[in-house]
Write a protein that holds these residues in place. Structure first.
Motif, PDB file in Angstrom:
ATOM      1  N   ILE A 144      -7.348  18.511  23.951  1.00  0.00           N
ATOM      2  CA  ILE A 144      -6.146  17.709  23.696  1.00  0.00           C
ATOM      3  C   ILE A 144      -6.230  17.063  22.324  1.00  0.00           C
ATOM      4  O   ILE A 144      -7.284  17.038  21.692  1.00  0.00           O
ATOM      5  CB  ILE A 144      -5.957  16.598  24.771  1.00  0.00           C
ATOM      6  CG1 ILE A 144      -7.097  15.566  24.713  1.00  0.00           C
ATOM      7  CG2 ILE A 144      -5.805  17.180  26.145  1.00  0.00           C
ATOM      8  CD1 ILE A 144      -6.866  14.329  25.561  1.00  0.00           C
ATOM      9  N   LYS A 145      -5.100  16.523  21.922  1.00  0.00           N
ATOM     10  CA  LYS A 145      -5.058  15.675  20.734  1.00  0.00           C
ATOM     11  C   LYS A 145      -5.191  14.224  21.213  1.00  0.00           C
ATOM     12  O   LYS A 145      -4.905  13.911  22.360  1.00  0.00           O
ATOM     13  CB  LYS A 145      -3.745  15.882  19.996  1.00  0.00           C
ATOM     14  CG  LYS A 145      -3.580  17.299  19.468  1.00  0.00           C
ATOM     15  CD  LYS A 145      -2.380  17.395  18.572  1.00  0.00           C
ATOM     16  CE  LYS A 145      -2.125  18.754  17.997  1.00  0.00           C
ATOM     17  NZ  LYS A 145      -3.102  19.769  18.033  1.00  0.00           N
ATOM     18  N   GLU A 146      -5.623  13.348  20.342  1.00  0.00           N
ATOM     19  CA  GLU A 146      -5.856  11.963  20.733  1.00  0.00           C
ATOM     20  C   GLU A 146      -4.616  11.308  21.341  1.00  0.00           C
ATOM     21  O   GLU A 146      -4.716  10.493  22.260  1.00  0.00           O
ATOM     22  CB  GLU A 146      -6.341  11.161  19.521  1.00  0.00           C
ATOM     23  CG  GLU A 146      -6.817   9.779  19.874  1.00  0.00           C
ATOM     24  CD  GLU A 146      -7.420   9.044  18.692  1.00  0.00           C
ATOM     25  OE1 GLU A 146      -7.463   7.810  18.764  1.00  0.00           O
ATOM     26  OE2 GLU A 146      -7.836   9.696  17.714  1.00  0.00           O
ATOM     27  N   ALA A 147      -3.447  11.681  20.869  1.00  0.00           N
ATOM     28  CA  ALA A 147      -2.206  11.100  21.379  1.00  0.00           C
ATOM     29  C   ALA A 147      -1.961  11.450  22.857  1.00  0.00           C
ATOM     30  O   ALA A 147      -1.213  10.758  23.551  1.00  0.00           O
ATOM     31  CB  ALA A 147      -1.023  11.572  20.533  1.00  0.00           C
ATOM     32  N   GLU A 148      -2.594  12.510  23.343  1.00  0.00           N
ATOM     33  CA  GLU A 148      -2.428  12.927  24.741  1.00  0.00           C
ATOM     34  C   GLU A 148      -3.388  12.210  25.690  1.00  0.00           C
ATOM     35  O   GLU A 148      -3.284  12.360  26.908  1.00  0.00           O
ATOM     36  CB  GLU A 148      -2.648  14.435  24.861  1.00  0.00           C
ATOM     37  CG  GLU A 148      -1.652  15.271  24.079  1.00  0.00           C
ATOM     38  CD  GLU A 148      -2.051  16.733  24.082  1.00  0.00           C
ATOM     39  OE1 GLU A 148      -1.648  17.434  25.028  1.00  0.00           O
ATOM     40  OE2 GLU A 148      -2.769  17.145  23.146  1.00  0.00           O
ATOM     41  N   LEU A 149      -4.315  11.450  25.162  1.00  0.00           N
ATOM     42  CA  LEU A 149      -5.326  10.781  25.974  1.00  0.00           C
ATOM     43  C   LEU A 149      -4.724   9.879  27.061  1.00  0.00           C
ATOM     44  O   LEU A 149      -5.144   9.959  28.223  1.00  0.00           O
ATOM     45  CB  LEU A 149      -6.282   9.999  25.076  1.00  0.00           C
ATOM     46  CG  LEU A 149      -7.492   9.369  25.733  1.00  0.00           C
ATOM     47  CD1 LEU A 149      -8.325  10.388  26.491  1.00  0.00           C
ATOM     48  CD2 LEU A 149      -8.340   8.653  24.692  1.00  0.00           C
ATOM     49  N   PRO A 150      -3.718   9.042  26.766  1.00  0.00           N
ATOM     50  CA  PRO A 150      -3.142   8.215  27.834  1.00  0.00           C
ATOM     51  C   PRO A 150      -2.569   9.043  28.988  1.00  0.00           C
ATOM     52  O   PRO A 150      -2.695   8.657  30.155  1.00  0.00           O
ATOM     53  CB  PRO A 150      -2.040   7.420  27.124  1.00  0.00           C
ATOM     54  CG  PRO A 150      -2.497   7.358  25.702  1.00  0.00           C
ATOM     55  CD  PRO A 150      -3.164   8.684  25.452  1.00  0.00           C
TER      56      PRO A 150
ATOM     57  N   ASP B  44     -15.512  11.256  28.453  1.00  0.00           N
ATOM     58  CA  ASP B  44     -16.629  11.408  27.522  1.00  0.00           C
ATOM     59  C   ASP B  44     -16.117  11.235  26.094  1.00  0.00           C
ATOM     60  O   ASP B  44     -15.468  12.121  25.545  1.00  0.00           O
ATOM     61  CB  ASP B  44     -17.268  12.783  27.710  1.00  0.00           C
ATOM     62  CG  ASP B  44     -18.494  12.993  26.848  1.00  0.00           C
ATOM     63  OD1 ASP B  44     -18.757  12.173  25.932  1.00  0.00           O
ATOM     64  OD2 ASP B  44     -19.197  13.991  27.068  1.00  0.00           O
ATOM     65  N   VAL B  45     -16.375  10.086  25.510  1.00  0.00           N
ATOM     66  CA  VAL B  45     -15.905   9.765  24.162  1.00  0.00           C
ATOM     67  C   VAL B  45     -16.485  10.752  23.141  1.00  0.00           C
ATOM     68  O   VAL B  45     -15.775  11.212  22.245  1.00  0.00           O
ATOM     69  CB  VAL B  45     -16.266   8.312  23.783  1.00  0.00           C
ATOM     70  CG1 VAL B  45     -15.887   8.018  22.339  1.00  0.00           C
ATOM     71  CG2 VAL B  45     -15.593   7.331  24.725  1.00  0.00           C
ATOM     72  N   HIS B  46     -17.748  11.103  23.287  1.00  0.00           N
ATOM     73  CA  HIS B  46     -18.387  12.021  22.344  1.00  0.00           C
ATOM     74  C   HIS B  46     -17.671  13.381  22.312  1.00  0.00           C
ATOM     75  O   HIS B  46     -17.415  13.930  21.238  1.00  0.00           O
ATOM     76  CB  HIS B  46     -19.864  12.200  22.690  1.00  0.00           C
ATOM     77  CG  HIS B  46     -20.575  13.158  21.788  1.00  0.00           C
ATOM     78  ND1 HIS B  46     -20.858  12.860  20.471  1.00  0.00           N
ATOM     79  CD2 HIS B  46     -21.021  14.418  22.007  1.00  0.00           C
ATOM     80  CE1 HIS B  46     -21.457  13.897  19.920  1.00  0.00           C
ATOM     81  NE2 HIS B  46     -21.569  14.855  20.839  1.00  0.00           N
ATOM     82  N   SER B  47     -17.335  13.928  23.478  1.00  0.00           N
ATOM     83  CA  SER B  47     -16.616  15.218  23.528  1.00  0.00           C
ATOM     84  C   SER B  47     -15.237  15.106  22.887  1.00  0.00           C
ATOM     85  O   SER B  47     -14.767  16.029  22.220  1.00  0.00           O
ATOM     86  CB  SER B  47     -16.450  15.699  24.968  1.00  0.00           C
ATOM     87  OG  SER B  47     -17.680  16.070  25.501  1.00  0.00           O
ATOM     88  N   MET B  48     -14.597  13.966  23.081  1.00  0.00           N
ATOM     89  CA  MET B  48     -13.266  13.753  22.508  1.00  0.00           C
ATOM     90  C   MET B  48     -13.351  13.695  20.982  1.00  0.00           C
ATOM     91  O   MET B  48     -12.546  14.318  20.280  1.00  0.00           O
ATOM     92  CB  MET B  48     -12.675  12.460  23.076  1.00  0.00           C
ATOM     93  CG  MET B  48     -11.223  12.250  22.802  1.00  0.00           C
ATOM     94  SD  MET B  48     -10.204  13.479  23.594  1.00  0.00           S
ATOM     95  CE  MET B  48      -8.924  13.565  22.378  1.00  0.00           C
ATOM     96  N   ILE B  49     -14.341  12.982  20.464  1.00  0.00           N
ATOM     97  CA  ILE B  49     -14.484  12.838  19.016  1.00  0.00           C
ATOM     98  C   ILE B  49     -14.944  14.143  18.369  1.00  0.00           C
ATOM     99  O   ILE B  49     -14.386  14.582  17.365  1.00  0.00           O
ATOM    100  CB  ILE B  49     -15.483  11.702  18.677  1.00  0.00           C
ATOM    101  CG1 ILE B  49     -14.885  10.351  19.056  1.00  0.00           C
ATOM    102  CG2 ILE B  49     -15.855  11.720  17.198  1.00  0.00           C
ATOM    103  CD1 ILE B  49     -15.876   9.202  19.001  1.00  0.00           C
ATOM    104  N   SER B  50     -15.952  14.776  18.942  1.00  0.00           N
ATOM    105  CA  SER B  50     -16.567  15.930  18.281  1.00  0.00           C
ATOM    106  C   SER B  50     -15.745  17.210  18.365  1.00  0.00           C
ATOM    107  O   SER B  50     -15.754  17.998  17.426  1.00  0.00           O
ATOM    108  CB  SER B  50     -17.975  16.173  18.826  1.00  0.00           C
ATOM    109  OG  SER B  50     -17.920  16.520  20.183  1.00  0.00           O
ATOM    110  N   ASN B  51     -15.030  17.435  19.472  1.00  0.00           N
ATOM    111  CA  ASN B  51     -14.295  18.695  19.567  1.00  0.00           C
ATOM    112  C   ASN B  51     -12.936  18.594  20.253  1.00  0.00           C
ATOM    113  O   ASN B  51     -12.372  19.615  20.640  1.00  0.00           O
ATOM    114  CB  ASN B  51     -15.156  19.779  20.230  1.00  0.00           C
ATOM    115  CG  ASN B  51     -15.706  19.326  21.552  1.00  0.00           C
ATOM    116  OD1 ASN B  51     -15.035  18.648  22.307  1.00  0.00           O
ATOM    117  ND2 ASN B  51     -16.936  19.695  21.839  1.00  0.00           N
ATOM    118  N   GLY B  52     -12.418  17.382  20.401  1.00  0.00           N
ATOM    119  CA  GLY B  52     -11.080  17.213  20.961  1.00  0.00           C
ATOM    120  C   GLY B  52     -10.959  17.654  22.407  1.00  0.00           C
ATOM    121  O   GLY B  52      -9.907  18.105  22.841  1.00  0.00           O
TER     122      GLY B  52
END
Length: 129
Positions: A67-73, A108-116
């Motif tokens: 996902i893109k960060e905007a889709e996180l919510p 998992d914040v690390h997975s979100m930051i490193s590879n979306g």
């Protein structure tokens, strides 16, 4: 059918587009579309009385999607809806119920930051009498 498999199938029926996987092994390319994977992980047996047994079944539900960060919510909302659905369910022909659902960390914040990749695991404990 083993009680752990019955519980996993009952949970699968509550979560659309989910799959049961006894040995999950995925790579990053497998998460282009959303995956909801149900993994039976354990069972504990106890005597409540001489004639009544209790089984505590542990299931883990992995939710993964690029996902893109905007889709996180939206993904966090989806996880909350799945949790609410589970907490209101009766399982194993009304002999079981969800005792607790743990979602810590929320993702998992690390997975979100490193590879979306949005990655979270719900730990579900089901009490069956």
């Amino acid at each position: 059918m083993a009680i752990i498999e019955t519980v996993a199938r009952d949970i699968q029926s509550l979560i659309s587009d989910s799959e049961i996987d006894y040995v999950p092994d995925y790579e990053l390319k497998d998460f282009k579309s959303e995956r909801v994977v149900i993994v039976p992980t354990g069972i504990q047996y106890s005597n409540l009385t001489r004639g009544t047994k209790e089984r505590l079944v542990t299931i883990e539900i992995g939710i993964c999607k690029r996902i893109k960060e905007a889709e996180l919510p939206d993904m966090l909302d989806k996880v909350e809806k799945i949790t609410t659905t589970l907490l209101n369910a009766q399982l194993v022909n009304a002999r079981g119920y969800i005792k607790e659902v743990i979602n810590n960390p929320a993702y998992d914040v690390h997975s979100m930051i490193s590879n979306g990749t949005f990655l979270t695991v719900l730990q579900v404990q089901v009490r069956v009498i």
